[in-house]
Enzyme design. Structure first.
Site, short mmCIF file in Angstrom:
data_model
loop_
_atom_site.label_atom_id
_atom_site.label_comp_id
_atom_site.label_asym_id
_atom_site.label_seq_id
_atom_site.Cartn_x
_atom_site.Cartn_y
_atom_site.Cartn_z
N SER A 281 -9.37 2.33 2.84
CA SER A 281 -8.44 3.01 1.95
C SER A 281 -7.45 2.09 1.24
CB SER A 281 -7.64 4.05 2.75
OG SER A 281 -6.86 3.42 3.77
N LYS B 64 0.84 -1.21 0.00
CA LYS B 64 0.00 0.00 0.00
C LYS B 64 0.87 1.25 0.00
CE LYS B 64 -3.75 2.12 2.71
NZ LYS B 64 -4.58 1.96 3.92
N GLY C 103 -9.80 2.36 10.70
CA GLY C 103 -11.25 2.46 10.80
C GLY C 103 -11.98 1.61 9.79
N GLY C 104 -11.28 0.62 9.21
CA GLY C 104 -11.92 -0.25 8.23
C GLY C 104 -11.19 -0.31 6.91
N SER C 105 -9.97 0.23 6.84
CA SER C 105 -9.26 0.37 5.57
C SER C 105 -8.87 -0.95 4.92
CB SER C 105 -8.00 1.22 5.77
OG SER C 105 -8.35 2.56 6.04
#
Length: 226
Positions: A198, A123, A220-222
């Site tokens: 993300s 990433k 938060g959920g990436s």
């Protein structure tokens, strides 16, 4: 005046981005990829890390073939759906050839690292030597990092090959993956939908068989959303 100055800086950043993209195109053109039959590319793209290691150790495929398959898919599907960011193809290919040349001796001496010769994607937010973690911001594109994040150092020690960086949302603060640097990542199954965020570039690359696994990040959920 501040608005004019900001516009000038933005245009300069876009020009730098375009220069970087052109340099990646030129580097790809210089790569001498082997001619791998399409059926074998599809087969390699379908394999998990465990399956790839098994096939490698049985001499049924090579690290060069795996990496070449992923590069081809990054350059087709990855570009079509805006899944990729910076490329590390040339150094990765050099390492893949070394892995192929030394695998048998390491196997026989029982010293083979667990991820030896496995290409992985990363990433864009994660620090990697000689690459700029842009966080999806044009202004960071010209600020390469001088060291590897601990997770990347550990993966490389285990034999992994880091070959491409993936698109993400700006600053990692969105549930889709869109940035001014690399564009909007599209879902390869339906371009009208998002890959999530993300870490959406990573999800897309794995989905199209351009990487067997990727390194993302989640607060938060990436990772969970993609």
């Amino acid at each position: 005046f501040p608005i004019i100055r900001q516009e000038i800086l933005h245009r300069r950043s876009l020009a730098k981005r375009d220069e970087y993209l052109q340099a990646m195109d030129e580097e790809f053109a210089r790569l001498n990829l082997p001619n791998i039959p399409l059926w074998k590319q599809n087969y390699i793209a379908s394999l998990s890390i465990a399956d790839l290691m098994s096939e490698l150790n049985a001499s049924k495929i090579t690290s060069v073939e795996i990496l070449s398959t992923y590069i081809i898919r990054c350059r087709t599907y990855g570009k079509e759906y805006n899944l990729t960011a910076q490329e590390n193809f040339t150094p990765a290919m050099k390492k893949a050839r070394h892995c192929d040349a030394t695998r048998q001796s390491l196997l026989e001496s029982n010293q083979l690292p667990p991820l030896y010769g496995i290409p992985l994607s990363v990433k864009d937010i994660i620090k990697q030597r000689n690459f700029a973690p842009t966080y999806g911001l044009l202004s960071f594109l010209t600020s390469p990092c001088s060291y590897d994040a601990p997770i990347l150092a550990s993966l490389q020690k285990a034999g992994a090959i880091l070959f491409v960086r993936s698109n993400m949302s700006t600053l990692g603060l969105d549930a889709e993956s869109c940035s001014l640097v690399w564009g909007r990542a599209c879902n390869p199954w339906n371009v009208l939908r998002t890959t999530g965020g993300s870490s959406g570039g990573e999800a897309g690359l794995v989905a199209v068989g351009a990487s067997c696994a990727g390194i993302g990040g989640d607060m938060g959920g990436s990772i969970r959303i993609p």
